[in-house]
Enzyme design. Sequence first.
Site, PDB file in Angstrom:
ATOM      1  N   THR A   1       0.830  -1.199   0.000  1.00 35.80           N
ATOM      2  CA  THR A   1       0.000   0.000   0.000  1.00 35.80           C
ATOM      3  C   THR A   1       0.865   1.251   0.000  1.00 35.80           C
ATOM      4  OG1 THR A   1      -1.752  -1.215   1.107  1.00 35.80           O
ATOM      5  CG2 THR A   1      -1.870   1.172   1.217  1.00 35.80           C
TER       6      THR A   1
ATOM      7  N   HIS B   1       4.307  -9.971   2.997  1.00 35.31           N
ATOM      8  CA  HIS B   1       3.380 -10.798   3.774  1.00 35.31           C
ATOM      9  C   HIS B   1       2.568 -11.766   2.912  1.00 35.31           C
ATOM     10  CE1 HIS B   1      -0.662  -9.036   3.008  1.00 35.31           C
ATOM     11  NE2 HIS B   1      -0.018  -7.909   2.820  1.00 35.31           N
TER      12      HIS B   1
ATOM     13  N   CYS C   1     -10.171  -8.829   0.236  1.00 29.58           N
ATOM     14  CA  CYS C   1      -9.060  -7.882   0.303  1.00 29.58           C
ATOM     15  C   CYS C   1      -9.539  -6.438   0.237  1.00 29.58           C
ATOM     16  CB  CYS C   1      -8.033  -8.156  -0.785  1.00 29.58           C
ATOM     17  SG  CYS C   1      -6.368  -7.684  -0.290  1.00 29.58           S
TER      18      CYS C   1
HETATM   19  C1  LIG Z   1      -3.222  -6.223  -5.475  1.00 28.20           C
HETATM   20  C2  LIG Z   1      -2.925  -5.751  -4.075  1.00 28.20           C
HETATM   21  N1  LIG Z   1      -2.247  -4.614  -3.916  1.00 28.20           N
HETATM   22  C3  LIG Z   1      -1.952  -4.147  -2.669  1.00 28.20           C
HETATM   23  C4  LIG Z   1      -2.326  -4.829  -1.515  1.00 28.20           C
HETATM   24  C5  LIG Z   1      -1.974  -4.257  -0.152  1.00 28.20           C
HETATM   25  O1  LIG Z   1      -0.795  -4.838   0.318  1.00 28.20           O
HETATM   26  P1  LIG Z   1      -0.164  -4.458   1.778  1.00 28.20           P
HETATM   27  O2  LIG Z   1      -1.090  -5.037   2.752  1.00 28.20           O
HETATM   28  O3  LIG Z   1       1.206  -5.041   1.764  1.00 28.20           O
HETATM   29  O4  LIG Z   1      -0.113  -2.963   1.871  1.00 28.20           O
HETATM   30  C6  LIG Z   1      -3.053  -6.016  -1.634  1.00 28.20           C
HETATM   31  C7  LIG Z   1      -3.489  -6.731  -0.423  1.00 28.20           C
HETATM   32  O5  LIG Z   1      -3.275  -7.904  -0.253  1.00 28.20           O
HETATM   33  C8  LIG Z   1      -3.353  -6.477  -2.929  1.00 28.20           C
HETATM   34  O6  LIG Z   1      -4.077  -7.582  -3.086  1.00 28.20           O
END
Ligand SMILES: Cc1ncc(COP(=O)(O)O)c(C=O)c1O
Lengths: 367, 367, 129, 129
Positions: free
Chosen positions: A72, A195, A307
């Site tokens: 993110t 993660h 998600c």
């Molecule tokens: C395509 C995609 N982008 C971004 C993210 C967000 O990732 P993070 O939790 O590492 O910020 C996700 C969440 O799994 C996702 O599926």
Amino acid sequence: MIYLDNTTTTKVDDKVLQEIEIYQKEKYGVAISDYSPEFSMSSKKVMDATQKIISEKINSNPDEMIFTSGQTEGNNYVLKGVPKGHIITTKIEHSSILKTCKSLEKQGYDVTYLDVNEEGNVDLNQLKESLRKDTVLVSIQHANQEVGTVQNIKEAGKVCKDHQALFHVDASHSFLRVPIDVEKMNIDLLTITSHLIHGPKGIGALYIRKPIRLKPLIQGTRIHNIPGIAGFGKAIELWKDKDNKKMRKQREKLIKEIGKIPNTVIFGSTEGSLPDVLSVNFKFIEGESIVLYLGMEDIVLSTGSACAGRGLKPSHVLEAMGYGEEDSHGSIRIGLSRYIENEDIDIFLKELKEVVNRLRDMSPIKG
Amino acid sequence: MIYLDNTTTTKVDDKVLQEIEIYQKEKYGVAISDYSPEFSMSSKKVMDATQKIISEKINSNPDEMIFTSGQTEGNNYVLKGVPKGHIITTKIEHSSILKTCKSLEKQGYDVTYLDVNEEGNVDLNQLKESLRKDTVLVSIQHANQEVGTVQNIKEAGKVCKDHQALFHVDASHSFLRVPIDVEKMNIDLLTITSHLIHGPKGIGALYIRKPIRLKPLIQGTRIHNIPGIAGFGKAIELWKDKDNKKMRKQREKLIKEIGKIPNTVIFGSTEGSLPDVLSVNFKFIEGESIVLYLGMEDIVLSTGSACAGRGLKPSHVLEAMGYGEEDSHGSIRIGLSRYIENEDIDIFLKELKEVVNRLRDMSPIKG
Amino acid sequence: MSIYTEKVLEHFKNPRNQGKIKDYDSFGEKGNPVCGDVMHIYIKVENDKIVDIGWETMGCAAAIATTSMLSELAKGKSLDEAMKLTKQDVSDELEGLPPVKMHCSNLAAEALHEAIKKYREKNKKKKTK
Amino acid sequence: MSIYTEKVLEHFKNPRNQGKIKDYDSFGEKGNPVCGDVMHIYIKVENDKIVDIGWETMGCAAAIATTSMLSELAKGKSLDEAMKLTKQDVSDELEGLPPVKMHCSNLAAEALHEAIKKYREKNKKKKTK
Ligand SMILES: Cc1ncc(COP(=O)(O)O)c(C=O)c1O
Ligand SMILES: Cc1ncc(COP(=O)(O)O)c(C=O)c1O
Ligand code: FES
Ligand code: FES
């Protein structure tokens, strides 16, 4: 427990944990400058090592890699770091792209959201047609977080290169599962997160092709998350291609067996898909109930669009693929991992069939 | 090893490690929505618990607390999250404040940097005089990262309240060491970080008084760093007031013994100071050499302004306090922790004296 | 640490009176525009009393638990009493529902009320015949 | 994983020829405007040859190591040879210095050259006397 929610997040591998611990309880010093005491210099070493490990996987240079707190942050960094102008993305991106684009629109940026077909594939002709003189960035995910559809990134990269637009790829779900080559695919910016590959949370990476520079999102000297970086690197090393093969086989078995359940829709692409994600809709019943009943049998997974943290809203991904509200209603997302054995798949299928039958029996709508 | 670089970062406590591990290898599920499977709900529980733990320490409500990836993100979030206008800060803040202010100035914000006296105390009269109708934010650190001087935050808070300006406090070094009460001190926004209290890196918290709202810095649904949050909470619980007492005693001994070394300057406030930071300058010699020689004796610490990652530049903190370049030249920063025993202090003092003598013997400049 | 109370989960796990009953006297049907869920309630009436009740629900755990709980509350009650059952009664008996799920408990009571109204209309016609 | 080579650290740890020598024939002094460090070099000359050398340095590890290394290189050399010693020679002998520390090796060579020049001037005067 059978954990099938690996598309939301994954368990940290034991070997990764060991690696993290070394940097938390032994080599815990962090070098703030080049003249830090020797003890703290191991932090530089492991940063270099992880940069190298990632670079080798995506065919970049180690010094084109910076660390973030996750996908993110990386996605926000990219979108907010390019000059003001026209941005092209797709309708099926993660909220970290879509929400950010919405807020950029309010600040006067122009954003085009590309359509996808019913399998979730982006329309590359539309991409070509959408490119403008003032297009500063094209941001397309490599693989989808809900249905697993993999985009033709190489082709999209070519289009961007021909047009001299910066090309960003959110590779959170494809990294290690589908080959990535920033050279061959003409990728300028790439974001990944730890993660989702049995690494720790709170760490991710951003590839920035030289000599591109982004406006900084977070300024000031931040202490590097060294244990996170060490664990991230280890997690990458532990992921083997045979894991992908195993998961793809299990996915095929799931498609075959779930396909036998009447009034069932399997979402996504028949060809280009991730090995480890499968999204399915069971008509006449509701996803939360399926998830909770399976939870009572110690099987963990999410409804179709977990998600997005969507509450009661239908999935924006399924909507973009042309499905109606009722199609996302009874959908679940199965996320595999290397820890899932074939017997687990058999148990899951047995329980799933029972739960679907039970809920359909309860439902006033019959097939 | 005698680790005296605790003002840069700290070792993760063993009990914290155990806590983190639980959420990495057992309760690794993360609830993305309220309807996630039961297994993933433990993530919500530990978030709530840590919010509560922090709130009790600073006298806020648990729902006024959000998690960040650390102090730098939190500080950026605050500064970039307030409406455009006039900002007041001090000359001795961390780079995450100062760099961000510099970039905001370029975007048309107006920033006032308050002076400090030679002990590092902010001039509160200057604060009063600097407040304007369009002042949107006052950001003052609670304690300094180099010299340990603690500001009169209660008084500053009163001034801000009287003027109805938002008041932000960077409490990275004071949290748990010096009492904080957001009510009594009229603090609207407070940032803290876990890696300075024997917690994990990559996690911090931001208190936002209700109903204040900040423009988001990072948008989209980010997976919460649950192991980090769990470890952060545990680290807070483990910090005892007797640790502060022990460190303060050791600090007093250091002041007494180091004060006996001729041509030595002890920086900072004689009264209001952190219990665990001490910054000292030895004339006629150079800091890097002191640090490296001590490193050879397995004693780890930093030169005076390590947290700024300054390279060869003198410390902006010492400069603001009125010291010249030559005063920051031979300076070191001693950062204590609860793991340092009195015998460690004795060994350190013995080695320090030897190293200072050795380097002074080498130096062409004599006292 | 579920968002649901023990009571909700218990009813979700072991729903009471589930299924369409044979030779029911009336039935009510409600759909939820918010989430698209659907609920059917079947009643058997003797001497203005609900002697049997059954239901079918397509919905979330809250929907299933509230229908189950409502059916327990309504069974054996007179039609007048049953008409007084509200979503609040259902939610209270379940020891609370999360705020965003309150609409689910609405469905069950409304479907029951519809079934009773229909029953009464049908009966009126019979009597006037 | 230090930014310094083993060789630098070894000279830093065990500096050669450290200290002001008694009855030196000449000395050179350099200060560094970049970092404020200071260096003194003392030489003893017989038959146009540096027979003894000593130094004092206030500076970083690179400064200490380069002075130490330079003193080793210069000792026993003729004045002409010693004048040819450059910062590059010192840095090479130390197996490299980090780029931002290259200026430190400058100091040592320059101080030596100054010492030699001073010696020659003094001697010229003597001869011409
Ligand atoms: C395509 C995609 N982008 C971004 C993210 C967000 O990732 P993070 O939790 O590492 O910020 C996700 C969440 O799994 C996702 O599926
Ligand atoms: C006063 C102050 N603020 C902010 C930071 C940065 O903290 P973090 O590394 O958690 O981003 C530091 C670094 O230790 C600091 O000393
Ligand atoms: S969410 Fe539809 S009835 Fe509960
Ligand atoms: S930094 Fe001053 S001589 Fe090396």
